[in-house]
Design a protein around this motif. Structure first.
Motif, PDB file in Angstrom:
ATOM      1  N   ALA A   1       0.837  -1.208   0.000  1.00  0.00           N
ATOM      2  CA  ALA A   1       0.000   0.000   0.000  1.00  0.00           C
ATOM      3  C   ALA A   1       0.867   1.250   0.000  1.00  0.00           C
ATOM      4  O   ALA A   1       0.597   2.218  -0.732  1.00  0.00           O
ATOM      5  CB  ALA A   1      -0.944  -0.016   1.201  1.00  0.00           C
ATOM      6  N   GLU A   2       1.927   1.247   0.806  1.00  0.00           N
ATOM      7  CA  GLU A   2       2.864   2.384   0.828  1.00  0.00           C
ATOM      8  C   GLU A   2       3.535   2.546  -0.528  1.00  0.00           C
ATOM      9  O   GLU A   2       3.699   3.664  -1.018  1.00  0.00           O
ATOM     10  CB  GLU A   2       3.914   2.184   1.918  1.00  0.00           C
ATOM     11  N   CYS A   3       3.933   1.427  -1.119  1.00  0.00           N
ATOM     12  CA  CYS A   3       4.587   1.440  -2.429  1.00  0.00           C
ATOM     13  C   CYS A   3       3.668   2.083  -3.468  1.00  0.00           C
ATOM     14  O   CYS A   3       4.087   2.945  -4.235  1.00  0.00           O
ATOM     15  CB  CYS A   3       4.967   0.024  -2.845  1.00  0.00           C
ATOM     16  N   HIS A   4       2.417   1.695  -3.496  1.00  0.00           N
ATOM     17  CA  HIS A   4       1.468   2.255  -4.461  1.00  0.00           C
ATOM     18  C   HIS A   4       1.195   3.734  -4.188  1.00  0.00           C
ATOM     19  O   HIS A   4       1.071   4.525  -5.131  1.00  0.00           O
ATOM     20  CB  HIS A   4       0.168   1.453  -4.472  1.00  0.00           C
ATOM     21  N   ALA A   5       1.134   4.122  -2.929  1.00  0.00           N
ATOM     22  CA  ALA A   5       0.898   5.529  -2.595  1.00  0.00           C
ATOM     23  C   ALA A   5       2.066   6.398  -3.072  1.00  0.00           C
ATOM     24  O   ALA A   5       1.866   7.450  -3.695  1.00  0.00           O
ATOM     25  CB  ALA A   5       0.685   5.683  -1.094  1.00  0.00           C
ATOM     26  N   VAL A   6       3.283   5.956  -2.792  1.00  0.00           N
ATOM     27  CA  VAL A   6       4.472   6.690  -3.228  1.00  0.00           C
ATOM     28  C   VAL A   6       4.566   6.653  -4.757  1.00  0.00           C
ATOM     29  O   VAL A   6       4.890   7.654  -5.398  1.00  0.00           O
ATOM     30  CB  VAL A   6       5.752   6.117  -2.565  1.00  0.00           C
ATOM     31  N   GLY A   7       4.250   5.489  -5.337  1.00  0.00           N
ATOM     32  CA  GLY A   7       4.282   5.341  -6.789  1.00  0.00           C
ATOM     33  C   GLY A   7       3.312   6.283  -7.478  1.00  0.00           C
ATOM     34  O   GLY A   7       3.621   6.857  -8.534  1.00  0.00           O
ATOM     35  N   LYS A   8       2.132   6.474  -6.897  1.00  0.00           N
ATOM     36  CA  LYS A   8       1.145   7.392  -7.488  1.00  0.00           C
ATOM     37  C   LYS A   8       1.642   8.836  -7.452  1.00  0.00           C
ATOM     38  O   LYS A   8       1.441   9.597  -8.392  1.00  0.00           O
ATOM     39  CB  LYS A   8      -0.196   7.262  -6.778  1.00  0.00           C
ATOM     40  N   LYS A   9       2.316   9.207  -6.368  1.00  0.00           N
ATOM     41  CA  LYS A   9       2.888  10.551  -6.286  1.00  0.00           C
ATOM     42  C   LYS A   9       3.971  10.733  -7.356  1.00  0.00           C
ATOM     43  O   LYS A   9       4.029  11.762  -8.025  1.00  0.00           O
ATOM     44  CB  LYS A   9       3.477  10.803  -4.899  1.00  0.00           C
ATOM     45  N   LEU A  10       4.818   9.716  -7.495  1.00  0.00           N
ATOM     46  CA  LEU A  10       5.865   9.753  -8.519  1.00  0.00           C
ATOM     47  C   LEU A  10       5.230   9.836  -9.902  1.00  0.00           C
ATOM     48  O   LEU A  10       5.669  10.616 -10.752  1.00  0.00           O
ATOM     49  CB  LEU A  10       6.771   8.521  -8.412  1.00  0.00           C
ATOM     50  N   SER A  11       4.198   9.055 -10.149  1.00  0.00           N
ATOM     51  CA  SER A  11       3.520   9.065 -11.447  1.00  0.00           C
ATOM     52  C   SER A  11       2.956  10.441 -11.771  1.00  0.00           C
ATOM     53  O   SER A  11       3.050  10.918 -12.909  1.00  0.00           O
ATOM     54  CB  SER A  11       2.396   8.022 -11.469  1.00  0.00           C
ATOM     55  N   ALA A  12       2.360  11.100 -10.781  1.00  0.00           N
ATOM     56  CA  ALA A  12       1.802  12.437 -10.993  1.00  0.00           C
ATOM     57  C   ALA A  12       2.906  13.435 -11.353  1.00  0.00           C
ATOM     58  O   ALA A  12       2.746  14.250 -12.276  1.00  0.00           O
ATOM     59  CB  ALA A  12       1.042  12.890  -9.757  1.00  0.00           C
ATOM     60  N   ARG A  13       4.024  13.348 -10.643  1.00  0.00           N
ATOM     61  CA  ARG A  13       5.147  14.246 -10.940  1.00  0.00           C
ATOM     62  C   ARG A  13       5.747  13.948 -12.305  1.00  0.00           C
ATOM     63  O   ARG A  13       6.098  14.861 -13.052  1.00  0.00           O
ATOM     64  CB  ARG A  13       6.220  14.133  -9.846  1.00  0.00           C
ATOM     65  N   ARG A  14       5.837  12.656 -12.644  1.00  0.00           N
ATOM     66  CA  ARG A  14       6.350  12.273 -13.965  1.00  0.00           C
ATOM     67  C   ARG A  14       5.446  12.808 -15.071  1.00  0.00           C
ATOM     68  O   ARG A  14       5.916  13.289 -16.087  1.00  0.00           O
ATOM     69  CB  ARG A  14       6.425  10.753 -14.087  1.00  0.00           C
ATOM     70  N   SER A  15       4.161  12.670 -14.892  1.00  0.00           N
ATOM     71  CA  SER A  15       3.208  13.119 -15.899  1.00  0.00           C
ATOM     72  C   SER A  15       3.344  14.617 -16.144  1.00  0.00           C
ATOM     73  O   SER A  15       3.373  15.069 -17.291  1.00  0.00           O
ATOM     74  CB  SER A  15       1.791  12.768 -15.447  1.00  0.00           C
ATOM     75  N   LYS A  16       3.462  15.374 -15.072  1.00  0.00           N
ATOM     76  CA  LYS A  16       3.626  16.825 -15.181  1.00  0.00           C
ATOM     77  C   LYS A  16       4.955  17.169 -15.862  1.00  0.00           C
ATOM     78  O   LYS A  16       5.016  18.007 -16.767  1.00  0.00           O
ATOM     79  CB  LYS A  16       3.564  17.461 -13.793  1.00  0.00           C
ATOM     80  N   ALA A  17       6.024  16.498 -15.438  1.00  0.00           N
ATOM     81  CA  ALA A  17       7.347  16.746 -16.021  1.00  0.00           C
ATOM     82  C   ALA A  17       7.390  16.323 -17.487  1.00  0.00           C
ATOM     83  O   ALA A  17       8.023  16.987 -18.316  1.00  0.00           O
ATOM     84  CB  ALA A  17       8.427  16.015 -15.219  1.00  0.00           C
ATOM     85  N   ALA A  18       6.727  15.221 -17.830  1.00  0.00           N
ATOM     86  CA  ALA A  18       6.703  14.742 -19.212  1.00  0.00           C
ATOM     87  C   ALA A  18       6.049  15.770 -20.122  1.00  0.00           C
ATOM     88  O   ALA A  18       6.553  16.056 -21.220  1.00  0.00           O
ATOM     89  CB  ALA A  18       5.975  13.401 -19.294  1.00  0.00           C
ATOM     90  N   ALA A  19       4.943  16.344 -19.691  1.00  0.00           N
ATOM     91  CA  ALA A  19       4.251  17.353 -20.501  1.00  0.00           C
ATOM     92  C   ALA A  19       5.145  18.576 -20.713  1.00  0.00           C
ATOM     93  O   ALA A  19       5.225  19.118 -21.828  1.00  0.00           O
ATOM     94  CB  ALA A  19       2.942  17.754 -19.828  1.00  0.00           C
ATOM     95  N   GLN A  20       5.843  18.990 -19.671  1.00  0.00           N
ATOM     96  CA  GLN A  20       6.749  20.135 -19.767  1.00  0.00           C
ATOM     97  C   GLN A  20       7.923  19.816 -20.692  1.00  0.00           C
ATOM     98  O   GLN A  20       8.300  20.637 -21.525  1.00  0.00           O
ATOM     99  CB  GLN A  20       7.250  20.514 -18.359  1.00  0.00           C
ATOM    100  N   LEU A  21       8.501  18.621 -20.543  1.00  0.00           N
ATOM    101  CA  LEU A  21       9.617  18.212 -21.392  1.00  0.00           C
ATOM    102  C   LEU A  21       9.191  18.173 -22.852  1.00  0.00           C
ATOM    103  O   LEU A  21       9.902  18.691 -23.727  1.00  0.00           O
ATOM    104  CB  LEU A  21      10.145  16.837 -20.954  1.00  0.00           C
ATOM    105  N   GLU A  22       8.053  17.568 -23.131  1.00  0.00           N
ATOM    106  CA  GLU A  22       7.548  17.503 -24.517  1.00  0.00           C
ATOM    107  C   GLU A  22       7.432  18.903 -25.112  1.00  0.00           C
ATOM    108  O   GLU A  22       7.915  19.161 -26.218  1.00  0.00           O
ATOM    109  CB  GLU A  22       6.183  16.824 -24.560  1.00  0.00           C
ATOM    110  N   LYS A  23       6.814  19.805 -24.384  1.00  0.00           N
ATOM    111  CA  LYS A  23       6.578  21.170 -24.871  1.00  0.00           C
ATOM    112  C   LYS A  23       7.894  21.868 -25.200  1.00  0.00           C
ATOM    113  O   LYS A  23       8.072  22.418 -26.287  1.00  0.00           O
ATOM    114  CB  LYS A  23       5.791  21.952 -23.821  1.00  0.00           C
ATOM    115  N   LEU A  24       8.833  21.844 -24.250  1.00  0.00           N
ATOM    116  CA  LEU A  24      10.093  22.566 -24.431  1.00  0.00           C
ATOM    117  C   LEU A  24      10.990  21.932 -25.495  1.00  0.00           C
ATOM    118  O   LEU A  24      11.605  22.645 -26.296  1.00  0.00           O
ATOM    119  CB  LEU A  24      10.832  22.664 -23.091  1.00  0.00           C
ATOM    120  N   VAL A  25      11.055  20.615 -25.537  1.00  0.00           N
ATOM    121  CA  VAL A  25      11.882  19.943 -26.544  1.00  0.00           C
ATOM    122  C   VAL A  25      11.306  20.186 -27.938  1.00  0.00           C
ATOM    123  O   VAL A  25      12.039  20.466 -28.885  1.00  0.00           O
ATOM    124  CB  VAL A  25      12.027  18.437 -26.247  1.00  0.00           C
TER     125      VAL A  25
END
Length: 185
Positions: free
Chosen positions: A10-34
């Motif tokens: 449960a802890e793994c999934h909770a931390v993983g979801k936070k990481l996924s949200a940050r990745r998703s946000k960073a991915a959109a920013q990376l795509e735009k700038l690149v």
């Protein structure tokens, strides 16, 4: 032990979801700038996208598999970067990614070969300026044939090849200011 495993999962999934949200946000920013950089690098039809494919079970890297995808032809679906881009395109895409991520990079030395294939004029000058900007933050080694790219360098070396059909010897020769001007001209 089963209860402990369940709690840790449960802890793994909770931390993983936070990481996924940050990745998703960073991915959109990376795509735009690149993608903005790719337009400047004479690749106006190229579109980089970041694939975040769910991975089951989770790994130590998170809840998804991250892959860079690219399309260089309008209307074609994005495919894995390593399978689509030519050598020159791959160098320019890498340059765009490095420029965008430079402030967060810990890579001490970047090497670019064929970064100037298929370009010239104003695009070559942009490539040179971007390489120089990267060179302000770390070491950049670039093999180029274009004076617009070479003129932006902090230092120059001339690559020489000598020999015959049986043996070829390569060497690098550092150039002083007068030889730099001569070589670029």
């Amino acid at each position: 032990l089963r209860a402990r495993v369940k709690t840790l999962e449960a802890e793994c999934h909770a931390v993983g979801k936070k990481l996924s949200a940050r990745r998703s946000k960073a991915a959109a920013q990376l795509e735009k700038l690149v993608n903005l950089q790719l337009v400047d690098l004479a690749m106006p039809n190229a579109r980089l996208s970041v694939s975040l494919a769910p991975e089951s079970p989770p790994t130590r890297h998170g809840l998804e598999d991250v892959e860079l995808l690219i399309t260089t032809v309008p209307g074609s679906p994005p495919r894995p970067l390593a399978r689509v881009a030519s050598g020159g395109e791959l160098s320019r895409i890498s340059l765009a990614i490095e420029v965008v991520t430079a402030e967060h990079s810990t890579i001490p030395t970047l090497i670019f070969d064929e970064v100037d294939v298929g370009i010239g004029g104003a695009t070559a000058e942009i490539v040179g300026r971007l390489l120089r900007r990267l060179g302000d933050k770390g070491q950049v080694v670039c093999v180029t044939h274009l004076p617009q790219v070479a003129a932006q360098a902090h230092q120059h070396y001339r690559a020489n090849k000598q020999g015959d059909a049986r043996q070829l010897v390569s060497s690098l020769e550092p150039l002083d200011d007068s030889h730099r001007l001569e070589e670029i001209a």
